[in-house]
Each structure stands twice: as C-alpha cells, then as structure tokens.
Write a protein that holds these residues in place. Structure first.
Motif, PDB file in Angstrom:
ATOM      1  N   ASP A  33       0.843  -1.194   0.000  1.00  0.00           N
ATOM      2  CA  ASP A  33       0.000   0.000   0.000  1.00  0.00           C
ATOM      3  C   ASP A  33       0.885   1.252   0.000  1.00  0.00           C
ATOM      4  OD1 ASP A  33      -1.900   1.942   0.324  1.00  0.00           O
ATOM      5  OD2 ASP A  33      -2.700   1.159   2.212  1.00  0.00           O
ATOM      6  N   PRO A  34       1.007   1.952  -1.126  1.00  0.00           N
ATOM      7  CA  PRO A  34       1.863   3.131  -1.188  1.00  0.00           C
ATOM      8  C   PRO A  34       1.389   4.264  -0.284  1.00  0.00           C
ATOM      9  CG  PRO A  34       0.836   2.714  -3.333  1.00  0.00           C
ATOM     10  CD  PRO A  34       0.405   1.636  -2.407  1.00  0.00           C
ATOM     11  N   SER A  35       0.128   4.241   0.116  1.00  0.00           N
ATOM     12  CA  SER A  35      -0.355   5.301   1.010  1.00  0.00           C
ATOM     13  C   SER A  35       0.317   5.204   2.389  1.00  0.00           C
ATOM     14  CB  SER A  35      -1.875   5.247   1.150  1.00  0.00           C
ATOM     15  OG  SER A  35      -2.281   4.101   1.872  1.00  0.00           O
ATOM     16  N   GLN A  36       0.701   3.980   2.773  1.00  0.00           N
ATOM     17  CA  GLN A  36       1.420   3.827   4.041  1.00  0.00           C
ATOM     18  C   GLN A  36       2.795   4.488   3.966  1.00  0.00           C
ATOM     19  OE1 GLN A  36       1.330  -0.480   4.479  1.00  0.00           O
ATOM     20  NE2 GLN A  36      -0.191  -0.274   6.110  1.00  0.00           N
ATOM     21  N   ILE A  37       3.447   4.361   2.820  1.00  0.00           N
ATOM     22  CA  ILE A  37       4.763   4.970   2.631  1.00  0.00           C
ATOM     23  C   ILE A  37       4.628   6.486   2.669  1.00  0.00           C
ATOM     24  CG2 ILE A  37       6.758   5.146   1.090  1.00  0.00           C
ATOM     25  CD1 ILE A  37       6.184   2.306   2.368  1.00  0.00           C
ATOM     26  N   ARG A  38       3.612   7.015   1.962  1.00  0.00           N
ATOM     27  CA  ARG A  38       3.368   8.462   1.985  1.00  0.00           C
ATOM     28  C   ARG A  38       3.080   8.942   3.398  1.00  0.00           C
ATOM     29  NH1 ARG A  38       0.598   7.446  -2.617  1.00  0.00           N
ATOM     30  NH2 ARG A  38      -1.396   7.433  -1.543  1.00  0.00           N
ATOM     31  N   GLN A  39       2.287   8.164   4.127  1.00  0.00           N
ATOM     32  CA  GLN A  39       1.943   8.546   5.493  1.00  0.00           C
ATOM     33  C   GLN A  39       3.190   8.580   6.378  1.00  0.00           C
ATOM     34  OE1 GLN A  39      -0.864   5.994   7.517  1.00  0.00           O
ATOM     35  NE2 GLN A  39      -1.275   7.520   9.086  1.00  0.00           N
ATOM     36  N   MET A  40       4.069   7.607   6.194  1.00  0.00           N
ATOM     37  CA  MET A  40       5.318   7.596   6.972  1.00  0.00           C
ATOM     38  C   MET A  40       6.154   8.840   6.659  1.00  0.00           C
ATOM     39  SD  MET A  40       6.499   3.610   6.909  1.00  0.00           S
ATOM     40  CE  MET A  40       7.977   3.918   7.863  1.00  0.00           C
ATOM     41  N   GLU A  41       6.240   9.209   5.381  1.00  0.00           N
ATOM     42  CA  GLU A  41       6.997  10.399   4.986  1.00  0.00           C
ATOM     43  C   GLU A  41       6.381  11.657   5.596  1.00  0.00           C
ATOM     44  OE1 GLU A  41       9.835  10.455   3.584  1.00  0.00           O
ATOM     45  OE2 GLU A  41      10.026   8.709   2.295  1.00  0.00           O
ATOM     46  N   GLU A  42       5.053  11.739   5.568  1.00  0.00           N
ATOM     47  CA  GLU A  42       4.358  12.894   6.147  1.00  0.00           C
ATOM     48  C   GLU A  42       4.571  12.962   7.660  1.00  0.00           C
ATOM     49  OE1 GLU A  42       0.327  12.305   4.888  1.00  0.00           O
ATOM     50  OE2 GLU A  42       0.774  12.848   2.807  1.00  0.00           O
ATOM     51  N   LEU A  43       4.507  11.804   8.312  1.00  0.00           N
ATOM     52  CA  LEU A  43       4.707  11.779   9.756  1.00  0.00           C
ATOM     53  C   LEU A  43       6.131  12.176  10.137  1.00  0.00           C
ATOM     54  CD1 LEU A  43       2.690   8.585  10.729  1.00  0.00           C
ATOM     55  CD2 LEU A  43       2.157  10.956  11.354  1.00  0.00           C
ATOM     56  N   LEU A  44       7.100  11.741   9.354  1.00  0.00           N
ATOM     57  CA  LEU A  44       8.482  12.133   9.616  1.00  0.00           C
ATOM     58  C   LEU A  44       8.645  13.643   9.463  1.00  0.00           C
ATOM     59  CD1 LEU A  44      11.422  11.393  10.273  1.00  0.00           C
ATOM     60  CD2 LEU A  44      11.794  11.155   7.821  1.00  0.00           C
ATOM     61  N   ALA A  45       8.051  14.219   8.420  1.00  0.00           N
ATOM     62  CA  ALA A  45       8.130  15.667   8.209  1.00  0.00           C
ATOM     63  C   ALA A  45       7.472  16.413   9.372  1.00  0.00           C
ATOM     64  CB  ALA A  45       7.478  16.050   6.884  1.00  0.00           C
ATOM     65  N   HIS A  46       6.327  15.921   9.814  1.00  0.00           N
ATOM     66  CA  HIS A  46       5.625  16.540  10.951  1.00  0.00           C
ATOM     67  C   HIS A  46       6.472  16.432  12.225  1.00  0.00           C
ATOM     68  CE1 HIS A  46       2.275  17.991  13.302  1.00  0.00           C
ATOM     69  NE2 HIS A  46       2.307  16.905  14.055  1.00  0.00           N
ATOM     70  N   TYR A  47       7.056  15.278  12.442  1.00  0.00           N
ATOM     71  CA  TYR A  47       7.927  15.045  13.600  1.00  0.00           C
ATOM     72  C   TYR A  47       9.096  16.030  13.603  1.00  0.00           C
ATOM     73  CZ  TYR A  47      11.512  12.584  16.358  1.00  0.00           C
ATOM     74  OH  TYR A  47      12.506  12.260  17.249  1.00  0.00           O
ATOM     75  N   GLU A  48       9.726  16.220  12.448  1.00  0.00           N
ATOM     76  CA  GLU A  48      10.863  17.131  12.362  1.00  0.00           C
ATOM     77  C   GLU A  48      10.435  18.574  12.616  1.00  0.00           C
ATOM     78  OE1 GLU A  48      12.509  16.015   8.569  1.00  0.00           O
ATOM     79  OE2 GLU A  48      13.831  14.527   9.507  1.00  0.00           O
ATOM     80  N   LYS A  49       9.240  18.946  12.147  1.00  0.00           N
ATOM     81  CA  LYS A  49       8.722  20.283  12.417  1.00  0.00           C
ATOM     82  C   LYS A  49       8.483  20.471  13.910  1.00  0.00           C
ATOM     83  CE  LYS A  49       5.093  23.503  11.203  1.00  0.00           C
ATOM     84  NZ  LYS A  49       3.718  23.573  11.570  1.00  0.00           N
ATOM     85  N   LEU A  50       7.915  19.459  14.551  1.00  0.00           N
ATOM     86  CA  LEU A  50       7.674  19.536  15.991  1.00  0.00           C
ATOM     87  C   LEU A  50       8.989  19.644  16.773  1.00  0.00           C
ATOM     88  CD1 LEU A  50       4.799  16.924  16.442  1.00  0.00           C
ATOM     89  CD2 LEU A  50       4.625  19.416  16.621  1.00  0.00           C
TER      90      LEU A  50
END
Length: 97
Positions: A33-50
């Motif tokens: 499921d490529p949406s899981q990969i996208r979600q992981m990338e988005e979560l990492l970006a959010h984590y770095e912003k936090l």
C-alpha cells in the motif's frame, strides 16, 4: 517512547524504492500500500517540524530561566543576605542562586 530514527527511516525508504523497481520490472503478484509509505513520509516531516518548535521552546525557556535566576532572584537574595534575612529552604537546604 523513542524518537523517530531518521537513519532507520531512510534505510527502509531505500529498501522500498529498490523493491519497487524490482516489482515494476517483473510480473510479481505482490503489492503493498503506497499510502502507508506516503503517510510515513508525512509523519516524519511533521515530527521534524515539531522538533524544531520544541528547540525554540526550550531555548526561550532557558533564556527566561537565566534571566529570572540571575537578574531577578540573585540580586534579591544578595540584598536579603546583606540585611541578615534567612533565605527560603528547598528540601531542607538553603536556597542557592
């Protein structure tokens, strides 16, 4: 709770991209499921912003802490000691500024 390990994340994403190339060149009946990969990338970006926001918060707190400790409390404590006043105690020990 642990932070997100960027090295592990990058290694996993590299593996996903390499396997994706293999899956695209051959006719395998395997899918992910490529949406899981996208979600992981988005979560990492959010984590770095936090983390960046947290660094700003910690820096601001430290500046205020030093200001209160050295510009407010230290002169007050010196004045009280000079006047013979006893300083408050914390956990049975005299306050040290």
């Amino acid at each position: 709770m642990q932070g997100i390990n960027r090295t592990r994340h990058k290694a996993l994403m590299t593996l996903v991209h390499q396997l994706d190339e293999v899956l695209n060149t051959k006719d395998y009946d395997i899918a992910y499921d490529p949406s899981q990969i996208r979600q992981m990338e988005e979560l990492l970006a959010h984590y770095e912003k936090l983390l960046e926001e947290l660094q700003v918060c910690i820096g601001t707190y430290e500046e205020l802490y030093k200001s209160v400790r050295f510009k407010t409390l230290a002169p007050l404590c010196r004045k009280l000691r000079k006047e013979g006043e006893e300083l408050p105690q914390i956990n049975g020990q005299a306050l040290r500024i």
